[in-house]
Design an enzyme around this catalytic site. Structure first.
Site, mmCIF file in Angstrom:
data_model
loop_
_atom_site.group_PDB
_atom_site.id
_atom_site.type_symbol
_atom_site.label_atom_id
_atom_site.label_comp_id
_atom_site.label_asym_id
_atom_site.label_seq_id
_atom_site.Cartn_x
_atom_site.Cartn_y
_atom_site.Cartn_z
ATOM 1 N N ASP A 34 15.021 2.689 15.921
ATOM 2 C CA ASP A 34 14.129 1.721 16.564
ATOM 3 C C ASP A 34 14.048 0.440 15.741
ATOM 4 O O ASP A 34 13.328 0.374 14.746
ATOM 5 C CB ASP A 34 12.731 2.332 16.727
ATOM 6 C CG ASP A 34 12.673 3.332 17.866
ATOM 7 O OD1 ASP A 34 13.110 2.977 18.984
ATOM 8 O OD2 ASP A 34 12.202 4.464 17.644
ATOM 9 N N ASP A 179 12.194 7.231 26.669
ATOM 10 C CA ASP A 179 11.747 7.007 25.290
ATOM 11 C C ASP A 179 10.251 6.701 25.228
ATOM 12 O O ASP A 179 9.798 5.721 25.808
ATOM 13 C CB ASP A 179 12.566 5.821 24.727
ATOM 14 C CG ASP A 179 12.245 5.511 23.286
ATOM 15 O OD1 ASP A 179 11.545 6.303 22.630
ATOM 16 O OD2 ASP A 179 12.715 4.465 22.805
HETATM 17 C C1 DX5 Z 1 8.659 2.993 20.784
HETATM 18 C C2 DX5 Z 1 9.989 3.523 20.320
HETATM 19 C C3 DX5 Z 1 10.166 5.001 20.497
HETATM 20 C C4 DX5 Z 1 9.147 5.865 19.825
HETATM 21 C C5 DX5 Z 1 9.401 7.331 20.034
HETATM 22 O O1 DX5 Z 1 8.679 1.623 20.765
HETATM 23 O O2 DX5 Z 1 11.021 2.895 21.024
HETATM 24 O O3 DX5 Z 1 11.470 5.373 20.123
HETATM 25 O O4 DX5 Z 1 9.051 5.592 18.468
HETATM 26 O O5 DX5 Z 1 8.487 8.053 19.303
HETATM 27 P P1 DX5 Z 1 7.421 9.053 19.952
HETATM 28 O O6 DX5 Z 1 8.201 10.239 20.385
HETATM 29 O O7 DX5 Z 1 6.510 9.324 18.812
HETATM 30 O O8 DX5 Z 1 6.753 8.343 21.078
HETATM 31 ZN ZN ZN Z 2 13.104 3.731 20.885
#
Ligand code: DX5
Ligand code: ZN
Length: 221
Positions: A34, A179
């Protein structure tokens, strides 16, 4: 077949190598990277994600799934090419016009990297229909981008169904990645809606046994 992409956004920096190694052993299908620039979203992960990618490259052959939440897309594509990612996904909302979308698609594929377009919860799937023949995946954000550990927005599930129906109708075979806020409780709905790459951060990292939860994510019907 469903694949699991583990978001490493919320791993602990102090023992990152150990965590990354454990995720490698647990056979995550991808490491989800990310990248946040402090502009497209408030959070800034520019340095830390490069540090993690270097660490991953030293210990693992598991492919990188790079999710760019950035305004200046080309600069960050260039920054990630050296890590030889499997895919780079950029946000439709970060592009100023259609030309920029097409340019980014071309630039990523020219570098032999799969390309994905991500859309925020408030962006209609219809806005990416024109690009579907040219990309490998669409990432549907199931939370507002910017932070890990949020709750999935239920309305986004309808968007997955809408996209899946359209892809079937047009005979287009690409991945639907989802996601944000994904956990063992909502996996079934996401799969039924048509998602086949599931990003999970918190759900995996908070589990004692990474392998067990990754397998559960894959097996739940
Ligand atoms: C949010 C990110 C995601 C997120 C996923 O902006 O793109 O990838 O971190 O993490 P969880 O599973 O904790 O929502
Ligand atoms: Zn992400």
């Amino acid at each position: 077949m469903v694949e699991v992409s583990t978001s490493i956004l919320l791993i602990n920096r102090d023992n990152s190598i150990k965590t990354l190694y454990n995720l490698e052993i647990a056979k995550t299908d991808y490491f989800h990277i990310d990248v946040m620039d402090g502009e497209f979203v408030n959070n800034n992960t520019i340095e830390i994600m490069q540090e993690y990618c270097s660490q991953i490259k030293q210990i693992s052959n598991i492919p990188l799934d790079v999710h760019l939440m950035v305004k200046d897309i080309k600069t960050f594509i260039n920054a990630y090419i050296p890590y030889e990612p499997n895919s780079i996904t950029f946000h439709l909302e970060a592009c100023k016009d259609k030309n920029e979308v097409i340019e980014c698609i071309k630039y990523i594929t020219q570098n032999n990297i799969k390309v994905g377009i991500a859309i925020n919860p408030n962006t209609s799937v219809k806005e990416i229909y024109n690009y579907l023949p040219y990309v490998h995946s669409i990432l549907i954000m199931t939370v507002e981008p910017g932070y890990g550990g949020q709750k999935l927005i239920p309305e986004t599930i309808e968007k997955i169904k809408e996209l899946k129906n359209y892809l079937n109708k047009k005979n287009i075979d690409i991945d639907i990645e989802v996601d944000g806020g994904i956990n063992l409780e909502n996996i079934k709905l996401l799969k039924e809606a048509g998602a086949n790459i599931l990003v999970a951060g918190t759900a995996i990292l908070e589990a004692k046994n990474y392998k067990e939860v990754i397998n559960k994510i894959k097996d739940i019907k």
